[in-house]
Motif scaffolding. Sequence first.
Motif, PDB file in Angstrom:
ATOM      1  N   TYR A 188       0.826  -1.205   0.000  1.00 29.53           N
ATOM      2  CA  TYR A 188       0.000   0.000   0.000  1.00 29.53           C
ATOM      3  C   TYR A 188       0.863   1.258   0.000  1.00 29.53           C
ATOM      4  O   TYR A 188       1.922   1.300   0.624  1.00 29.53           O
ATOM      5  N   THR A 225      -1.701   8.066  -1.572  1.00 25.11           N
ATOM      6  CA  THR A 225      -1.813   9.024  -2.668  1.00 25.11           C
ATOM      7  C   THR A 225      -2.661  10.178  -2.153  1.00 25.11           C
ATOM      8  O   THR A 225      -3.340  10.043  -1.131  1.00 25.11           O
ATOM      9  N   VAL A 241      -3.753   3.030  -1.094  1.00 29.28           N
ATOM     10  CA  VAL A 241      -4.137   2.105  -2.164  1.00 29.28           C
ATOM     11  C   VAL A 241      -2.971   1.190  -2.538  1.00 29.28           C
ATOM     12  O   VAL A 241      -1.822   1.455  -2.187  1.00 29.28           O
ATOM     13  N   ARG A 242      -3.291   0.147  -3.281  1.00 31.87           N
ATOM     14  CA  ARG A 242      -2.264  -0.730  -3.856  1.00 31.87           C
ATOM     15  C   ARG A 242      -2.261  -0.464  -5.360  1.00 31.87           C
ATOM     16  O   ARG A 242      -3.210  -0.832  -6.057  1.00 31.87           O
ATOM     17  N   PRO A 243      -1.219   0.187  -5.870  1.00 32.10           N
ATOM     18  CA  PRO A 243      -1.179   0.563  -7.293  1.00 32.10           C
ATOM     19  C   PRO A 243      -1.455  -0.562  -8.285  1.00 32.10           C
ATOM     20  O   PRO A 243      -2.099  -0.316  -9.305  1.00 32.10           O
ATOM     21  N   PRO A 244      -1.038  -1.804  -8.019  1.00 32.98           N
ATOM     22  CA  PRO A 244      -1.339  -2.845  -9.007  1.00 32.98           C
ATOM     23  C   PRO A 244      -2.830  -3.174  -9.128  1.00 32.98           C
ATOM     24  O   PRO A 244      -3.241  -3.855 -10.049  1.00 32.98           O
ATOM     25  N   TYR A 245      -3.645  -2.675  -8.167  1.00 33.52           N
ATOM     26  CA  TYR A 245      -5.070  -2.986  -8.151  1.00 33.52           C
ATOM     27  C   TYR A 245      -5.888  -1.692  -8.124  1.00 33.52           C
ATOM     28  O   TYR A 245      -6.500  -1.353  -7.116  1.00 33.52           O
ATOM     29  N   PRO A 246      -5.927  -0.954  -9.230  1.00 37.51           N
ATOM     30  CA  PRO A 246      -6.577   0.361  -9.241  1.00 37.51           C
ATOM     31  C   PRO A 246      -8.082   0.331  -8.987  1.00 37.51           C
ATOM     32  O   PRO A 246      -8.653   1.344  -8.574  1.00 37.51           O
TER      33      PRO A 246
END
Length: 107
Positions: free
Chosen positions: A26, A29, A80-85
């Motif tokens: 995570y 942003t 957030v987790r960037p690989p899972y937008p």
Amino acid sequence: MEVRRVVLGPGERYELRLTGRGARGYVWTWQVTGDTDAVSVAPGPTVAGAATPGAAVELSYVVRALPPGGGRAGIRFAQVRPPYPDEAPYDEFLLEVEVTPGSGGAG
């Protein structure tokens, strides 16, 4: 979602500390709304302290009120987790900032 309100004069800064979960993928942003030219946001200094592997760490962000002042901005932080937008944020935080007008006084 936690909401915090601060009042700053032009040139003043506010340091916000949020719990990080980088070991779990995570990142924090942020998005500024309202008077977007009233504030700036940047990652702050690293918070000192030894953490065990995989432990949550505290991250800091510096919000600075920009001259000439006289505005209101909302800064929405989302973890957030960037690989899972499309995944919902793990955590959210809203900072409401009022920037007072410059006084024109002695500097």
